[in-house]
Design a protein around this motif. Structure first.
Motif, PDB file in Angstrom:
ATOM      1  N   VAL A  83      60.339  -0.025  26.248  1.00 22.92           N
ATOM      2  CA  VAL A  83      59.917  -1.183  26.346  1.00 22.92           C
ATOM      3  C   VAL A  83      58.285  -1.236  26.041  1.00 22.92           C
ATOM      4  O   VAL A  83      57.680  -0.460  26.830  1.00 22.92           O
ATOM      5  CB  VAL A  83      60.102  -2.294  27.727  1.00 22.92           C
ATOM      6  CG1 VAL A  83      59.572  -3.412  27.661  1.00 22.92           C
ATOM      7  CG2 VAL A  83      61.564  -2.075  27.929  1.00 22.92           C
ATOM      8  N   VAL A  84      57.869  -2.060  25.099  1.00 16.49           N
ATOM      9  CA  VAL A  84      56.331  -2.211  24.938  1.00 16.49           C
ATOM     10  C   VAL A  84      55.906  -3.475  24.865  1.00 16.49           C
ATOM     11  O   VAL A  84      56.633  -4.411  24.403  1.00 16.49           O
ATOM     12  CB  VAL A  84      56.219  -1.698  23.555  1.00 16.49           C
ATOM     13  CG1 VAL A  84      54.405  -1.605  23.112  1.00 16.49           C
ATOM     14  CG2 VAL A  84      56.701  -0.258  23.448  1.00 16.49           C
ATOM     15  N   GLN A  85      54.992  -3.875  25.507  1.00 15.75           N
ATOM     16  CA  GLN A  85      54.495  -5.091  25.772  1.00 15.75           C
ATOM     17  C   GLN A  85      53.104  -5.249  24.858  1.00 15.75           C
ATOM     18  O   GLN A  85      52.230  -4.664  25.025  1.00 15.75           O
ATOM     19  CB  GLN A  85      53.767  -5.430  27.003  1.00 15.75           C
ATOM     20  CG  GLN A  85      53.407  -6.784  27.291  1.00 15.75           C
ATOM     21  CD  GLN A  85      53.075  -7.270  28.775  1.00 15.75           C
ATOM     22  OE1 GLN A  85      53.332  -6.553  29.629  1.00 15.75           O
ATOM     23  NE2 GLN A  85      52.756  -8.638  29.097  1.00 15.75           N
ATOM     24  N   ALA A  86      53.181  -5.875  23.654  1.00 20.38           N
ATOM     25  CA  ALA A  86      52.381  -6.162  22.807  1.00 20.38           C
ATOM     26  C   ALA A  86      51.307  -7.011  23.257  1.00 20.38           C
ATOM     27  O   ALA A  86      50.056  -6.785  22.617  1.00 20.38           O
ATOM     28  CB  ALA A  86      53.158  -6.543  21.563  1.00 20.38           C
ATOM     29  N   ASN A  87      51.535  -8.115  23.661  1.00 21.01           N
ATOM     30  CA  ASN A  87      50.453  -8.990  24.359  1.00 21.01           C
ATOM     31  C   ASN A  87      51.317  -9.709  25.514  1.00 21.01           C
ATOM     32  O   ASN A  87      52.343  -9.396  25.724  1.00 21.01           O
ATOM     33  CB  ASN A  87      50.073  -9.931  23.371  1.00 21.01           C
ATOM     34  CG  ASN A  87      51.086 -10.892  22.752  1.00 21.01           C
ATOM     35  OD1 ASN A  87      51.784 -11.464  23.271  1.00 21.01           O
ATOM     36  ND2 ASN A  87      50.803 -10.857  21.473  1.00 21.01           N
TER      37      ASN A  87
END
Length: 146
Positions: free
Chosen positions: A101-105
């Motif tokens: 899981v990557v939080q871009a913004n």
């Protein structure tokens, strides 16, 4: 003067529909079966340390995005036991799926799933099967790709 004695007929009509609702199942009412996680017997319990170091820290919004992606990638009713072939059994078992899981913004998350079939059985290889989801903070899938 007519009184409200017709209520018995209305009640009988309403009760006549009750058996038909049973045929529709609980999903017609928005209810579905939820199996609570299995608990280990007391003799297999462990002591939780006062402080847990390391690991992966997921925020609440990250977990919400992960849940949306998990439910789309493999719906809850798909289980390994119901699959015929070993590859399908592996794909239906979360133990053989790697996730990131990557939080871009603040309002955009990328969730990737990559099957790791080599961990499931010797010689199992899947050339394609991974997926990437773009999910917003409202829990909507914005895009899906490979």
């Amino acid at each position: 003067m007519r009184c409200c004695h017709d209520g018995g007929a209305s009640l009988r009509r309403a009760l006549a529909w009750v058996p038909l609702l049973g045929l529709c199942g609980c999903s017609a009412l928005g209810i579905y079966r939820f199996d609570k996680p299995e608990r280990a017997p007391a003799n297999e319990s462990v002591t939780i340390p006062s402080q847990i170091e390391g690991g992966v820290a997921l925020t609440g919004p990250m977990m919400a995005a992960l849940k949306v992606a998990m439910d789309d990638f493999r719906p809850p009713w798909v289980t390994a036991e119901k699959q015929e072939h070993l590859e399908e059994k592996c794909l239906a078992d979360w133990r053989y799926i790697d996730a990131r899981v990557v939080q871009a913004n603040d309002d955009l998350f990328y969730v990737t799933f990559s099957p790791n079939l080599s961990a499931c059985g010797p010689g199992l290889v899947l050339l394609d099967g991974g997926v990437v989801y773009a999910i917003d903070g409202k829990g909507r899938i914005l895009a899906e790709g490979e």
